[in-house]
Design a protein around this motif. Sequence first.
Motif, PDB file in Angstrom:
ATOM      1  N   ALA A  90       0.842  -1.192   0.000  1.00 57.63           N
ATOM      2  CA  ALA A  90       0.000   0.000   0.000  1.00 57.63           C
ATOM      3  C   ALA A  90       0.879   1.244   0.000  1.00 57.63           C
ATOM      4  N   ALA A  91       0.283   2.380  -0.326  1.00 62.77           N
ATOM      5  CA  ALA A  91       1.020   3.644  -0.341  1.00 62.77           C
ATOM      6  C   ALA A  91       1.598   3.960   1.037  1.00 62.77           C
ATOM      7  N   THR A  92       0.958   3.433   2.069  1.00 63.21           N
ATOM      8  CA  THR A  92       1.433   3.655   3.447  1.00 63.21           C
ATOM      9  C   THR A  92       2.634   2.782   3.781  1.00 63.21           C
ATOM     10  N   GLY A  93       2.963   1.835   2.894  1.00 63.35           N
ATOM     11  CA  GLY A  93       4.076   0.926   3.151  1.00 63.35           C
ATOM     12  C   GLY A  93       3.664  -0.339   3.873  1.00 63.35           C
ATOM     13  N   VAL A  94       2.389  -0.440   4.243  1.00 69.01           N
ATOM     14  CA  VAL A  94       1.886  -1.629   4.932  1.00 69.01           C
ATOM     15  C   VAL A  94       1.416  -2.636   3.895  1.00 69.01           C
ATOM     16  N   PRO A  95       1.868  -3.890   3.971  1.00 70.72           N
ATOM     17  CA  PRO A  95       1.427  -4.885   2.989  1.00 70.72           C
ATOM     18  C   PRO A  95      -0.064  -5.206   3.117  1.00 70.72           C
ATOM     19  N   LEU A  96      -0.703  -5.374   1.986  1.00 72.83           N
ATOM     20  CA  LEU A  96      -2.100  -5.808   1.923  1.00 72.83           C
ATOM     21  C   LEU A  96      -2.107  -7.205   1.322  1.00 72.83           C
ATOM     22  N   VAL A  97      -2.880  -8.108   1.908  1.00 73.09           N
ATOM     23  CA  VAL A  97      -2.980  -9.473   1.394  1.00 73.09           C
ATOM     24  C   VAL A  97      -4.436  -9.733   1.023  1.00 73.09           C
TER      25      VAL A  97
END
Length: 134
Positions: A90-97
């Motif tokens: 994600a743009a926030t740097g947090v992975p999305l699964v």
Amino acid sequence: LANALDAAAGPDWNADTDFDVRLQDVPLTNRRPDVTVYRAETIDLTPTRPEHVLLVVEVVSPGSETTDRIVKVDQYAKAGIPFYWRVEQAATGVPLVYTYVLDPATRAYREGEMFTGAVKATAPFSLTVDLGDA
């Protein structure tokens, strides 16, 4: 993620990051998912066949968006692989699964759960992993 899947899968399944899957013979179609969960007893069969695969995971990178979001989803579903996970940054740097489950009647995936940062899945087996630690 591969290590967490391998640990959660138990003795009957392996999770590997360098594993070819022969999706079909004609036309010849091989894929190398970022992570493949396959029957442990078939470790010496290379490339492995879709009937031995439980889950494939693709990590989307710049340049692979269309292939991972559209092409591979369709190929894996038509090959009969029960579960498909797609990991995006994600743009926030947090992975999305994003998780998908095969509908065997239509040979298409239906959307499953979506996880942000940490995966707390119950299928195909119970798994909790914080991708922020990866």
